[in-house]
Design a protein around this motif. Structure first.
Motif, PDB file in Angstrom:
ATOM      1  N   THR A  49       0.847  -1.189   0.000  1.00 29.03           N
ATOM      2  CA  THR A  49       0.000   0.000   0.000  1.00 29.03           C
ATOM      3  C   THR A  49       0.883   1.240   0.000  1.00 29.03           C
ATOM      4  O   THR A  49       1.874   1.303   0.740  1.00 29.03           O
ATOM      5  CB  THR A  49      -0.922   0.033   1.237  1.00 29.03           C
ATOM      6  N   THR A 165      -6.885  -1.211  -5.326  1.00 35.69           N
ATOM      7  CA  THR A 165      -7.893  -0.555  -4.499  1.00 35.69           C
ATOM      8  C   THR A 165      -7.426   0.871  -4.242  1.00 35.69           C
ATOM      9  O   THR A 165      -6.292   1.088  -3.812  1.00 35.69           O
ATOM     10  CB  THR A 165      -8.076  -1.287  -3.159  1.00 35.69           C
ATOM     11  N   THR A 167      -8.340   4.589  -2.350  1.00 35.10           N
ATOM     12  CA  THR A 167      -9.148   5.240  -1.320  1.00 35.10           C
ATOM     13  C   THR A 167      -8.854   6.732  -1.323  1.00 35.10           C
ATOM     14  O   THR A 167      -7.697   7.146  -1.228  1.00 35.10           O
ATOM     15  CB  THR A 167      -8.850   4.666   0.073  1.00 35.10           C
ATOM     16  N   PRO A 181      -7.287  -6.427  -1.451  1.00 36.30           N
ATOM     17  CA  PRO A 181      -8.713  -6.251  -1.745  1.00 36.30           C
ATOM     18  C   PRO A 181      -9.355  -5.295  -0.751  1.00 36.30           C
ATOM     19  O   PRO A 181      -8.885  -5.133   0.379  1.00 36.30           O
ATOM     20  CB  PRO A 181      -9.281  -7.669  -1.597  1.00 36.30           C
ATOM     21  N   LEU A 182     -10.431  -4.667  -1.166  1.00 37.19           N
ATOM     22  CA  LEU A 182     -11.121  -3.715  -0.312  1.00 37.19           C
ATOM     23  C   LEU A 182     -11.572  -4.362   0.989  1.00 37.19           C
ATOM     24  O   LEU A 182     -11.455  -3.773   2.066  1.00 37.19           O
ATOM     25  CB  LEU A 182     -12.334  -3.133  -1.058  1.00 37.19           C
ATOM     26  N   SER A 296     -13.777   4.541  -1.196  1.00 35.49           N
ATOM     27  CA  SER A 296     -12.859   3.509  -1.667  1.00 35.49           C
ATOM     28  C   SER A 296     -13.475   2.755  -2.836  1.00 35.49           C
ATOM     29  O   SER A 296     -14.684   2.507  -2.856  1.00 35.49           O
ATOM     30  CB  SER A 296     -12.529   2.514  -0.540  1.00 35.49           C
ATOM     31  N   ASP A 298     -12.673  -0.758  -5.369  1.00 30.06           N
ATOM     32  CA  ASP A 298     -11.907  -1.946  -5.749  1.00 30.06           C
ATOM     33  C   ASP A 298     -12.534  -2.487  -7.028  1.00 30.06           C
ATOM     34  O   ASP A 298     -13.543  -3.189  -6.993  1.00 30.06           O
ATOM     35  CB  ASP A 298     -11.945  -2.995  -4.640  1.00 30.06           C
ATOM     36  N   ARG A 300     -11.487  -4.711  -9.041  1.00 26.21           N
ATOM     37  CA  ARG A 300     -11.346  -6.159  -9.252  1.00 26.21           C
ATOM     38  C   ARG A 300     -12.565  -6.914  -8.743  1.00 26.21           C
ATOM     39  O   ARG A 300     -12.975  -7.924  -9.329  1.00 26.21           O
ATOM     40  CB  ARG A 300     -10.080  -6.654  -8.555  1.00 26.21           C
ATOM     41  N   SER A 301     -13.153  -6.424  -7.655  1.00 25.72           N
ATOM     42  CA  SER A 301     -14.354  -7.068  -7.125  1.00 25.72           C
ATOM     43  C   SER A 301     -15.597  -6.219  -7.344  1.00 25.72           C
ATOM     44  O   SER A 301     -16.681  -6.591  -6.899  1.00 25.72           O
ATOM     45  CB  SER A 301     -14.185  -7.336  -5.622  1.00 25.72           C
TER      46      SER A 301
END
Length: 411
Positions: A49, A165, A167, A181-182, A296, A298, A300-301
């Motif tokens: 991060t 992700t 934010t 992941p979130l 936030s 994400d 990917r999801s």
């Protein structure tokens, strides 16, 4: 006088915040794909991060960016844009990356805008992160700069963040970018699902008694904006006609009102928000509302998290105005004066011609470059400066000048 249309067309703020419009979908359209495209730039974080310092301008998040070692440049992080953009001035700093283009993007009202050049960037530096193989459209961002009160050199579109992700923390004025992941970062097993259309995030919002899809647009200063033909809305008072945007064909009329309902955004209810009605083809949740949260994404999801900031009221306050509207591009005439507003108090009347703004004549060569910066966003709704000086040719034949101070205005 016509607004400037250069090789890199000046488009509306809403247009640059909503490239490649996908219409105004409702909840019945949820069979559309939930993922972004696989093609595109690559994030290299160097850590799980990383954090990037952020400033805000009218709620819009701004960050410093380096392009192939050149910079820093000020870029707007714009979830309502599906592409990355640089100004011609920035592009000319990096001539080796320029390439002719024949692609097009869509204006907010469906107008097709030609992108004549793109810039290939091998490495885009964003704090300690690097984004490799970025292709940016070259477009004039003078309107965005004017509305932000600072020079905007480029836009980071939502498509850049498809593999991480991200934010936006308005409290700490930082943007964090993570490989995690979130759900892992927040400790929450669920979030607000969003629909990725044209690489932009849409979320369900309860509005007018129905669940609708709304574009999440960090690059638009509005709280909430809806199409003029959206049915089922009720207001505390009748919508009042006022300026909202500007497109290539001229001023775009819209109304301002306060909704007589509580809209539901995720798990949060927002009572009686201010809403701009018109000048768009889809529902937009803008920075005026988003800045009340830590936001936030994400991709990917396809999950989003909205956490209300501590001590922040979700109730909208007043807008600001100089108290007049105009129409025309030579002559430019005052068409309405707000009762009790600064313009009325200064003696401005309907039919007066605006000759100059902040000492720049509208028929001068300099005014071509200042049309947006020193006029549109100086005189209309929610100006970014405290005062403006107007030279007018009175409808009664008497020339005069006034300096107006903006005041709060509650529809």
């Amino acid at each position: 006088m016509q607004p400037p249309i250069s090789a890199y067309l000046s488009v509306s703020l809403a247009a640059l915040s909503a490239l490649l419009i996908a219409g105004c979908p409702t909840a019945t359209d949820l069979e559309l794909p939930l993922t972004n495209s696989d093609d595109g730039p690559t994030f290299v974080l160097g850590a799980t991060t990383v954090e990037v310092p952020m400033e805000t301008a009218s709620g819009r998040p701004l960050v410093d960016v380096w392009l192939d070692g050149s910079g820093p440049y000020t870029f707007l992080v714009d979830t309502g844009a599906s592409t990355t953009v640089v100004t011609p001035e920035v592009a000319y700093d990096l001539p080796d990356g320029l390439e002719a283009s024949d692609r097009t993007v869509g204006d907010i009202d469906g107008t097709v805008i030609r992108v004549e050049q793109v810039l290939h960037v091998a490495q885009l530096g964003l704090g300690p992160a690097v984004i490799e193989d970025v292709v940016a459209d070259v477009l004039d961002l003078s309107l965005v700069s004017a509305a932000s009160g600072t020079t905007i050199d480029g836009i980071l579109g939502f498509n850049l963040f498809s593999d991480v992700t991200v934010t936006i923390d308005y409290d700490s004025e930082r943007i964090s970018i993570s490989q995690e992941p979130l759900a892992t970062l927040t400790g929450k097993s669920t979030g607000l699902s969003f629909l990725a259309l044209d690489d932009r995030p849409y979320i369900p919002i309860t509005l007018g008694g129905e669940v609708r899809l709304a574009l999440v647009d960090t690059g638009n200063t509005v709280t909430l904006q809806v199409p003029a033909d959206l049915e089922g809305l009720s207001f505390t008072t009748e919508p009042q006609a006022w300026f909202s945007g500007y497109d290539l064909s001229g001023a775009t009329e819209a109304s301002v009102a306060r909704l007589d309902e509580t809209i539901i955004l995720g798990n949060t209810g927002i009572a009686n928000p201010l809403v701009i009605v018109g000048a768009v083809d889809e529902v937009i949740v803008g920075a005026g509302l988003l800045e009340k949260f830590t936001v936030s994404f994400d991709s990917r999801s396809a999950l989003m998290q909205l956490d209300v900031r501590s001590g922040v009221s979700l109730t909208d306050g007043a807008l600001r105005t100089f108290g007049l509207r105009y129409a025309g591009q030579g002559p430019t005439l005052v068409t309405a004066v707000l009762a009790g507003g600064p313009a009325e108090a200064a003696g401005v009347q309907v039919g007066d011609e605006i000759v100059a703004v902040n000492n720049t004549r509208l028929d001068s060569a300099a005014a071509v470059g200042l049309w947006f910066e020193e006029f549109i966003y100086s005189v209309y709704l929610n100006p970014q400066q405290d005062d403006v000086t107007l030279d007018l040719a009175g409808a009664d034949g008497v020339d005069f000048s006034v300096t107006l101070e903006s005041v709060e205005w509650v529809p």
